[in-house]
Write a protein that holds these residues in place. Sequence first.
Motif, mmCIF file in Angstrom:
data_model
loop_
_atom_site.group_PDB
_atom_site.id
_atom_site.type_symbol
_atom_site.label_atom_id
_atom_site.label_comp_id
_atom_site.label_asym_id
_atom_site.label_seq_id
_atom_site.Cartn_x
_atom_site.Cartn_y
_atom_site.Cartn_z
ATOM 1 N N VAL A 1 10.202 4.728 -1.139
ATOM 2 C CA VAL A 1 10.538 4.697 -2.563
ATOM 3 C C VAL A 1 11.113 6.022 -3.027
ATOM 4 C CG1 VAL A 1 9.593 4.396 -4.891
ATOM 5 C CG2 VAL A 1 8.797 2.945 -3.022
ATOM 6 N N ASP A 2 10.514 7.100 -2.593
ATOM 7 C CA ASP A 2 10.999 8.423 -3.005
ATOM 8 C C ASP A 2 10.837 9.380 -1.832
ATOM 9 O OD1 ASP A 2 12.154 10.285 -4.592
ATOM 10 O OD2 ASP A 2 10.494 10.495 -6.006
ATOM 11 N N ALA A 3 11.701 10.401 -1.788
ATOM 12 C CA ALA A 3 11.658 11.333 -0.667
ATOM 13 C C ALA A 3 12.246 12.663 -1.089
ATOM 14 C CB ALA A 3 12.433 10.775 0.526
ATOM 15 N N ARG A 4 11.835 13.687 -0.389
ATOM 16 C CA ARG A 4 12.427 15.013 -0.590
ATOM 17 C C ARG A 4 12.438 15.750 0.743
ATOM 18 N NH1 ARG A 4 8.925 19.364 -1.180
ATOM 19 N NH2 ARG A 4 6.709 18.833 -1.043
ATOM 20 N N LEU A 5 13.409 16.647 0.900
ATOM 21 C CA LEU A 5 13.540 17.468 2.094
ATOM 22 C C LEU A 5 13.885 18.883 1.671
ATOM 23 C CD1 LEU A 5 15.745 15.112 4.315
ATOM 24 C CD2 LEU A 5 13.303 15.515 4.594
ATOM 25 N N SER A 6 13.408 19.867 2.446
ATOM 26 C CA SER A 6 13.703 21.264 2.140
ATOM 27 C C SER A 6 14.215 21.968 3.378
ATOM 28 C CB SER A 6 12.444 21.988 1.646
ATOM 29 O OG SER A 6 11.986 21.434 0.435
ATOM 30 N N GLU B 1 10.271 21.563 5.374
ATOM 31 C CA GLU B 1 9.260 20.584 4.973
ATOM 32 C C GLU B 1 9.932 19.402 4.281
ATOM 33 O OE1 GLU B 1 6.680 21.494 1.508
ATOM 34 O OE2 GLU B 1 7.494 23.521 1.703
ATOM 35 N N GLY B 2 9.179 18.316 4.206
ATOM 36 C CA GLY B 2 9.706 17.123 3.565
ATOM 37 C C GLY B 2 8.664 16.031 3.535
ATOM 38 N N GLU B 3 8.967 14.993 2.780
ATOM 39 C CA GLU B 3 8.017 13.878 2.692
ATOM 40 C C GLU B 3 8.698 12.630 2.156
ATOM 41 O OE1 GLU B 3 5.951 14.396 -1.658
ATOM 42 O OE2 GLU B 3 5.345 15.824 -0.105
ATOM 43 N N VAL B 4 8.156 11.502 2.539
ATOM 44 C CA VAL B 4 8.464 10.227 1.891
ATOM 45 C C VAL B 4 7.197 9.836 1.150
ATOM 46 C CG1 VAL B 4 8.991 7.786 2.222
ATOM 47 C CG2 VAL B 4 10.124 9.504 3.629
ATOM 48 N N LYS C 1 0.853 -1.188 0.000
ATOM 49 C CA LYS C 1 0.000 0.000 0.000
ATOM 50 C C LYS C 1 0.892 1.243 0.000
ATOM 51 C CE LYS C 1 -3.930 -2.217 0.295
ATOM 52 N NZ LYS C 1 -3.429 -3.578 0.204
ATOM 53 N N GLU C 2 0.547 2.207 -0.861
ATOM 54 C CA GLU C 2 1.318 3.437 -0.961
ATOM 55 C C GLU C 2 0.745 4.503 -0.038
ATOM 56 O OE1 GLU C 2 1.634 4.810 -4.961
ATOM 57 O OE2 GLU C 2 2.828 3.105 -5.628
ATOM 58 N N VAL C 3 1.571 4.988 0.887
ATOM 59 C CA VAL C 3 1.161 6.064 1.781
ATOM 60 C C VAL C 3 2.191 7.179 1.704
ATOM 61 C CG1 VAL C 3 -0.070 4.516 3.345
ATOM 62 C CG2 VAL C 3 2.331 5.066 3.797
ATOM 63 N N ILE C 4 1.834 8.314 2.292
ATOM 64 C CA ILE C 4 2.764 9.445 2.372
ATOM 65 C C ILE C 4 2.959 9.807 3.834
ATOM 66 C CG2 ILE C 4 0.862 11.100 2.031
ATOM 67 C CD1 ILE C 4 2.919 12.979 0.692
ATOM 68 N N VAL C 5 4.208 10.039 4.214
ATOM 69 C CA VAL C 5 4.544 10.533 5.549
ATOM 70 C C VAL C 5 5.422 11.759 5.350
ATOM 71 C CG1 VAL C 5 5.627 10.040 7.761
ATOM 72 C CG2 VAL C 5 4.473 8.216 6.531
ATOM 73 N N MET D 1 4.898 20.028 12.245
ATOM 74 C CA MET D 1 3.722 19.168 12.151
ATOM 75 C C MET D 1 4.032 17.987 11.249
ATOM 76 S SD MET D 1 0.980 22.149 11.379
ATOM 77 C CE MET D 1 -0.238 20.946 10.873
ATOM 78 N N VAL D 2 3.432 16.855 11.569
ATOM 79 C CA VAL D 2 3.584 15.646 10.759
ATOM 80 C C VAL D 2 2.322 15.442 9.933
ATOM 81 C CG1 VAL D 2 3.942 13.158 10.807
ATOM 82 C CG2 VAL D 2 5.078 14.601 12.471
ATOM 83 N N MET D 3 2.503 14.984 8.699
ATOM 84 C CA MET D 3 1.384 14.676 7.812
ATOM 85 C C MET D 3 1.408 13.191 7.480
ATOM 86 S SD MET D 3 0.691 15.996 3.913
ATOM 87 C CE MET D 3 2.218 15.258 3.331
ATOM 88 N N PHE D 4 0.221 12.598 7.423
ATOM 89 C CA PHE D 4 0.105 11.209 6.987
ATOM 90 C C PHE D 4 -1.135 11.068 6.124
ATOM 91 C CE2 PHE D 4 -2.108 7.162 7.499
ATOM 92 C CZ PHE D 4 -1.190 6.336 6.882
#
Length: 701
Positions: free
Chosen positions: A691-696, A673-676, A584-588, A599-602
């Motif tokens: 699988v993929d990620a970015r950070l700022s 900010e950032g996300e996986v 299952k593909e999720v975003i964190v 703040m954390v996002m899911f």
Amino acid sequence: MRRKLLDFFFKPRAIAVVGASREPGKVGHDVLKNLLDFKFPGAIYPVNPKAQEILGLKVYPSIKDLPQKVDLAIVAVRASFVPEVISLCGQKGIKGAVVLSSGFKEMGREGAKLEQELVKEARNYGIRVIGPNCLGILDTYSHLNATFAALKPLKGKIGFFSQSGALCLAVLEWSRAQKIGLSRFVSLGNKADISEIECLRALAEDPHTEIIMGYLEGIEDGRAFTEVAAEVSRKKPVIIFKSGTTAAGARAASSHTGSLAGSEEAFSASVKRARIIRAQTLREFFNLGLFFACNPPMSGPYLGILTNSGGPGIVAADACEKSSLELPTLPTETVEKLRKVLPPYASFYNPVDITGDSDAERYEKTLSLLLEDKSLNGLLVILSRTAMVDPEAVARILSDKKDIKPLAACFIGEESVRKARSHLLKKHIPHYEFPEEAVSAFEKAWIYEYRRKRPPVKIKRLKVDFEKAAQVLQTLRLEGRNHFLDHEVKQLLEAYGFAFPKSLLARTTDEALLAAKVIGYPVVLKVASPQVQHKTDIGGVRLNIKNDEELVKAFQEMIINVRKRLPGISVLGVIVQEMVPKGKEVIVGFLRDPQFGPMVMFGLGGIYVEVMKDVTFNLAPLSKEEALEMIREIKAYPVLKGIRGEPEVDMNALARSIVAMGQLVSDFPELSEGEVNPLIVGPKGSKTIAVDARLSLGGEK
């Protein structure tokens, strides 16, 4: 005996009204009259250099001339004179000032400068200030009405604070109309000094305040607000209505009180952490205040509905179905008792429909049985006006049954039930125009009680490689860069426990072929460029490449397409990555709010996250329990739980990833900010793969 927080505001021994006026209709006259009419027991000293006597009181030409020590100054002079008045108050030893005057930061740049002067003078002398640009304050138990409102407040148990003076007036009128009183009342105005945080603390200490209500337009220190609200809400219900959560609302709030409104997501996360009760509309704000002021705690989610009409009963049942409340089937014992007092054509279950030919006696017998039933935590009584029923008689019956368990009424109609509604309010039984509003009040009361009883949040740190992560950021600082390279993002997140697929950077097709041989087919290709955040948008990702021929073709096409779409960008090459197993593909992710901090996002991940927007937020850092709650909050939760025979994903592993992201952004304030995305989550025991990620960068230095 220790004087409590802000007692010199709410229990002053002597008050100076600076700018007292002889003319009715002027602020300086009306506030003085209110102090007298409300029978303030202490000394009152009007200050006006041009008057000798006002409303029978001797007037003093200056603050310097006041005959004794004064605790509180009520200031109603022109804005340009206020800083000087505050300075004189300080010299006289006055501890607090309520500045009613307008013309400060709500008026723009010049007004903001004047407000800064006011604050500077106050701090020089240690004076605390409420306002400016406010309606005033009151305490009904100490007979203090230092407002210029026209209405006299009733004594009660609701403590109220507001950034809007107009809403203060609305609350005064509402409380009188609903026959419920106020304990304390604070019009915050521009919050130049005292804010909602001090108000919460003072109302929590006040023995006469049992329910706290507040209207806010902006919160400057979101973290402090959340911590204090969480502490206070364990003692007393805190009901908050906040405007300025949209872009248009934020602009309006800024022009109104010069506030900076935080984002909707940030405030929602604060509400969640603080366990306060949030009203979504002004109508709900008043509805909730009425319910909490009139009822004992709602100890469980089980609601009973009593009605003499099927339609409104069904409407209420539908509202329950959509809420966190439950409509339990009544115990056999209760049903048998109901059969003895109701006609055979009645509905004996829940909702209990006693039918349209019911009179007050039938209501009384049924109501008594339902209130005795321990399986019900609250009871909603609906009445539709028929020729057989006397609404006033039913209202009297309800008032005799008060305080057994939470109770609310919904008498449908207008003129025919007006007197009955008035009787209910006099007896402190909340009445709502429509069943859905009553159900919503029961639900919020239950949610508050449920959250209040839960133990405080305990956040445990995960074992991470902090030094490794810090070294990555140190490299960026030494090289003067403000962006991450792909391998640096990977290193930083790996230090916090995120696992990535095997990957190698290839600058040529030969290097790509060698990398694929090392990793093993099938592979994924991703463009490597520090200037590309969303690779999929520009054709920078190719999936499921199975052999050398497909690899060479994909590599060449990707480089050409990316350079064509974004000419002039720096392309370092292509990342060759192993194809991860299905899951299952999720975003964190995380972001940093200006008022509430990290703040954390899911949510549901992949390329559709911005379209579906099935995400939730919480403040960082957070506990495992809060992370699991975030997982349950998204609409796609049933998909993660497993549908049509699919296995449930590893919830503990997923929660660990959410907690880790919160710890990361809390540990390094420079991250903005950032996300996986996507984070692939499989069944229990399988590996969770980023699988993929970015950070700022761009947070605090």
